[in-house]
Design a protein around this motif. Structure first.
Motif, mmCIF file in Angstrom:
data_model
loop_
_atom_site.group_PDB
_atom_site.id
_atom_site.type_symbol
_atom_site.label_atom_id
_atom_site.label_comp_id
_atom_site.label_asym_id
_atom_site.label_seq_id
_atom_site.Cartn_x
_atom_site.Cartn_y
_atom_site.Cartn_z
ATOM 1 N N LEU A 59 0.833 -1.198 0.000
ATOM 2 C CA LEU A 59 0.000 0.000 0.000
ATOM 3 C C LEU A 59 0.877 1.262 0.000
ATOM 4 O O LEU A 59 0.638 2.205 -0.761
ATOM 5 C CB LEU A 59 -0.906 -0.014 1.238
ATOM 6 N N PHE A 60 1.896 1.225 0.839
ATOM 7 C CA PHE A 60 2.802 2.369 0.955
ATOM 8 C C PHE A 60 3.468 2.660 -0.399
ATOM 9 O O PHE A 60 3.509 3.800 -0.859
ATOM 10 C CB PHE A 60 3.853 2.049 2.027
ATOM 11 N N HIS A 61 3.955 1.606 -1.036
ATOM 12 C CA HIS A 61 4.609 1.791 -2.338
ATOM 13 C C HIS A 61 3.638 2.312 -3.390
ATOM 14 O O HIS A 61 3.983 3.161 -4.205
ATOM 15 C CB HIS A 61 5.261 0.486 -2.799
ATOM 16 N N HIS A 62 2.425 1.812 -3.355
ATOM 17 C CA HIS A 62 1.447 2.271 -4.347
ATOM 18 C C HIS A 62 1.101 3.738 -4.118
ATOM 19 O O HIS A 62 0.927 4.496 -5.072
ATOM 20 C CB HIS A 62 0.179 1.413 -4.295
ATOM 21 N N VAL A 63 0.997 4.119 -2.847
ATOM 22 C CA VAL A 63 0.723 5.528 -2.538
ATOM 23 C C VAL A 63 1.834 6.401 -3.123
ATOM 24 O O VAL A 63 1.584 7.473 -3.672
ATOM 25 C CB VAL A 63 0.597 5.734 -1.013
ATOM 26 N N LEU A 64 3.062 5.885 -3.064
ATOM 27 C CA LEU A 64 4.193 6.643 -3.623
ATOM 28 C C LEU A 64 4.266 6.543 -5.151
ATOM 29 O O LEU A 64 5.154 7.104 -5.783
ATOM 30 C CB LEU A 64 5.513 6.127 -3.037
ATOM 31 N N GLY A 65 3.350 5.760 -5.713
ATOM 32 C CA GLY A 65 3.323 5.629 -7.172
ATOM 33 C C GLY A 65 4.263 4.562 -7.704
ATOM 34 O O GLY A 65 4.622 4.580 -8.879
ATOM 35 N N VAL B 113 -4.584 1.677 -10.086
ATOM 36 C CA VAL B 113 -4.117 0.939 -8.916
ATOM 37 C C VAL B 113 -3.465 1.899 -7.911
ATOM 38 O O VAL B 113 -3.675 1.797 -6.699
ATOM 39 C CB VAL B 113 -3.139 -0.173 -9.369
ATOM 40 N N ILE B 114 -2.713 2.845 -8.420
ATOM 41 C CA ILE B 114 -2.037 3.811 -7.546
ATOM 42 C C ILE B 114 -3.069 4.722 -6.866
ATOM 43 O O ILE B 114 -3.013 4.950 -5.652
ATOM 44 C CB ILE B 114 -1.000 4.615 -8.362
ATOM 45 N N TRP B 115 -4.051 5.155 -7.618
ATOM 46 C CA TRP B 115 -5.044 6.057 -7.028
ATOM 47 C C TRP B 115 -5.995 5.357 -6.081
ATOM 48 O O TRP B 115 -6.473 5.955 -5.117
ATOM 49 C CB TRP B 115 -5.785 6.831 -8.121
ATOM 50 N N GLU B 116 -6.255 4.083 -6.323
ATOM 51 C CA GLU B 116 -7.127 3.391 -5.360
ATOM 52 C C GLU B 116 -6.389 3.220 -4.034
ATOM 53 O O GLU B 116 -6.985 3.336 -2.967
ATOM 54 C CB GLU B 116 -7.681 2.075 -5.912
ATOM 55 N N ALA B 117 -5.066 3.011 -4.097
ATOM 56 C CA ALA B 117 -4.278 2.900 -2.864
ATOM 57 C C ALA B 117 -4.249 4.248 -2.148
ATOM 58 O O ALA B 117 -4.378 4.322 -0.918
ATOM 59 C CB ALA B 117 -2.858 2.454 -3.187
ATOM 60 N N ARG B 118 -4.125 5.320 -2.902
ATOM 61 C CA ARG B 118 -4.096 6.661 -2.296
ATOM 62 C C ARG B 118 -5.433 6.983 -1.635
ATOM 63 O O ARG B 118 -5.490 7.510 -0.529
ATOM 64 C CB ARG B 118 -3.760 7.713 -3.352
ATOM 65 N N LEU B 119 -6.512 6.653 -2.341
ATOM 66 C CA LEU B 119 -7.839 6.925 -1.782
ATOM 67 C C LEU B 119 -8.068 6.126 -0.508
ATOM 68 O O LEU B 119 -8.572 6.636 0.496
ATOM 69 C CB LEU B 119 -8.926 6.569 -2.806
ATOM 70 N N MET B 120 -7.680 4.848 -0.564
ATOM 71 C CA MET B 120 -7.868 3.988 0.606
ATOM 72 C C MET B 120 -7.053 4.525 1.783
ATOM 73 O O MET B 120 -7.558 4.626 2.904
ATOM 74 C CB MET B 120 -7.467 2.544 0.267
ATOM 75 N N SER B 121 -5.813 4.887 1.532
ATOM 76 C CA SER B 121 -4.964 5.403 2.610
ATOM 77 C C SER B 121 -5.527 6.715 3.152
ATOM 78 O O SER B 121 -5.546 6.931 4.371
ATOM 79 C CB SER B 121 -3.546 5.660 2.110
ATOM 80 N N ALA B 122 -6.012 7.565 2.254
ATOM 81 C CA ALA B 122 -6.581 8.843 2.692
ATOM 82 C C ALA B 122 -7.784 8.591 3.595
ATOM 83 O O ALA B 122 -7.963 9.260 4.622
ATOM 84 C CB ALA B 122 -6.994 9.670 1.481
#
Ligand code: FES
Lengths: 105, 324
Positions: free
Chosen positions: B159-165, B183-192
């Motif tokens: 998740l962390f890596h995906h948030v970083l793109g 995939v990157i934006w779904e990880a960012r949304l989830m983390s947010a």
């Protein structure tokens, strides 16, 4: 010299699976004959994602769902509708004549 | 070469194990069974949640949270079915519920969908199956895996890596380029979403998500690890679906919780068959697939026998790992 394209019989309409997709082998080609709500359409049978045979998938009269990863195609136009499918199906012009499904090939 | 791609279901049709009308009958879709299943599901969730409420402040809250956690982690089974579009007839409902489940157990849905596609294409094949659980080298590796620590380590790092793109090499293999952004934006949304909720918890001293959600999920995950191991671990790493996957006979409550995914070999054979038709598919395939009649426990007896040398390891010719 390339052979002239012409209409060829592929299967009798009575042999089609009603409202479903029927697999047909035509020469070396594997075809999927769809009995859609808007008439009969024909495509190459293999999924453009991972080459699974679409004839073994779930068909609702409009869309065909791939049996391997559940990618989705519009069986009338061949359009890829849902991941992981992205590339359109190769459709083959088809018609009904004298009780037969014919393709232009 | 397309002709070489033979999915298990096509194989089953070719060798007559299943007829086309039988398959088509089994693939019929309906929303009814899922709505009924979900109604009971939500009732059970409310009941176990209520147990936590009643026991808060006592030691009994721990078993209550564990019980609630077992239900919560089984959102994986529901999400898994949704990613095959075999829960609801209405396709978008599968996407909606799949994403919701992913949020509950921190498993971004789009990423899981692509990973799982490759799991079905390359089941149990080393280097190709991204979900392959390595058979542990020894008992320590076995318990380490069950602790879920390696699992969470991996999930948080992903998740962390995906948030970083960033996507790993393996992910770049199973996710098409066009979908990297999703995939990157779904990880960012989830983390947010999680971060916002944590801030709300801290600001308002409101700890309900901790007691009713996050702690139970952490406590329940070892049960899910235990179940996930029974699907393929200890089975040979070969392409043959008749060999590489276990179907487990389990009790009715467990079968309910896993949305019939105990019929795992049948699911791999024909992944377009809806969850409620898997028991019927089992009747057709039970003589050709690997069935563990003793259920999850039996599967673990099998795995443990292999780890302790009482039985040949299924991966004898390969290098066993430490279970991470
Ligand atoms: S093979 Fe058809 S969606 Fe992947």
């Amino acid at each position: 010299m390339a052979r002239e394209r012409s209409w060829q019989d592929v299967i009798a309409i009575t042999d089609l699976l009603k409202g479903d997709v029927t697999p047909v082998t035509f020469g070396s080609r594997e075809l999927a004959i769809f009995d859609t709500i808007q008439g009969i359409t024909v495509s190459m049978a293999r999924c453009t994602h991972g080459a699974a045979n679409l004839c073994d998938g779930y068909f609702d009269g409009v869309n065909i769902e791939c049996p391997l990863h559940q990618g989705l195609f519009d069986a009338r136009s061949g359009e890829a509708l849902a991941a992981p499918a992205r590339v359109k199906l190769r459709m083959i012009e088809a018609r009904e004549r004298n009780g037969m499904v014919q393709i232009y090939i | 070469m397309p002709a070489e791609v033979l999915t298990p279901v096509t194989q089953a049709l070719n060798d007559g194990t299943l007829t086309r009308p039988e398959l088509k009958g089994l693939m019929k879709r309906s929303n009814g069974p899922a709505f009924r299943h979900l109604a009971i599901w939500i009732t059970v969730l409310l009941a176990t949640g209520f147990l936590i409420k009643m026991t808060l402040g006592t030691l009994w809250v721990w078993p209550a949270m564990f019980l609630h956690g077992i239900i919560l982690v089984h959102h994986f089974s529901l999400q898994h079915e949704c990613c095959h579009y075999t829960v609801f007839k209405t396709r978008w409902l599968n996407d909606f519920v799949g994403n919701l489940c992913g949020l509950i157990i921190m498993l971004p849905n789009r990423h899981f969908r692509y990973e799982h596609c490759d799991h079905h294409t390359y089941t149990q094949l080393h280097g190709d199956d991204p979900e392959l659980i390595e058979p542990p080298k020894d008992l320590a590796g076995y318990f380490w895996y069950l602790s879920s620590i390696p699992y969470w380590k991996n999930k948080f790092s992903e998740l962390f890596h995906h948030v970083l793109g960033k996507l790993s090499e393996e992910e770049q293999r199973f996710i098409p380029k066009e979908e990297y952004k999703t995939v990157i934006w779904e990880a960012r949304l989830m983390s947010a979403f999680y971060m916002t909720l944590i801030v709300v918890c801290v600001v308002f001293s409101w700890w309900a998500p901790v007691w009713y959600w996050w702690l139970p999920v952490l406590m329940g995950e070892p049960v899910m690890r235990f179940i996930r191991m029974t699907e393929h671990v200890g089975k040979p790493c070969v392409r043959d679906m008749k060999e590489n996957t276990r179907t487990n006979y389990v009790t009715r409550p467990m079968q309910f919780l896993c949305w019939n995914m105990n019929y795992h070999a049948e699911h791999h054979y024909a992944s377009s068959v809806p969850f409620y038709a898997l028991p019927s598919l089992h009747e057709k395939l039970k003589n050709i697939v690997q069935v563990e009649e003793r259920g999850y426990l039996g599967a673990h007896i099998d795995i443990l026998s292999q780890l302790t040398g009482r039985k040949n390891r299924s991966d004898a010719l390969e290098n066993p790992s430490n279970g991470t």
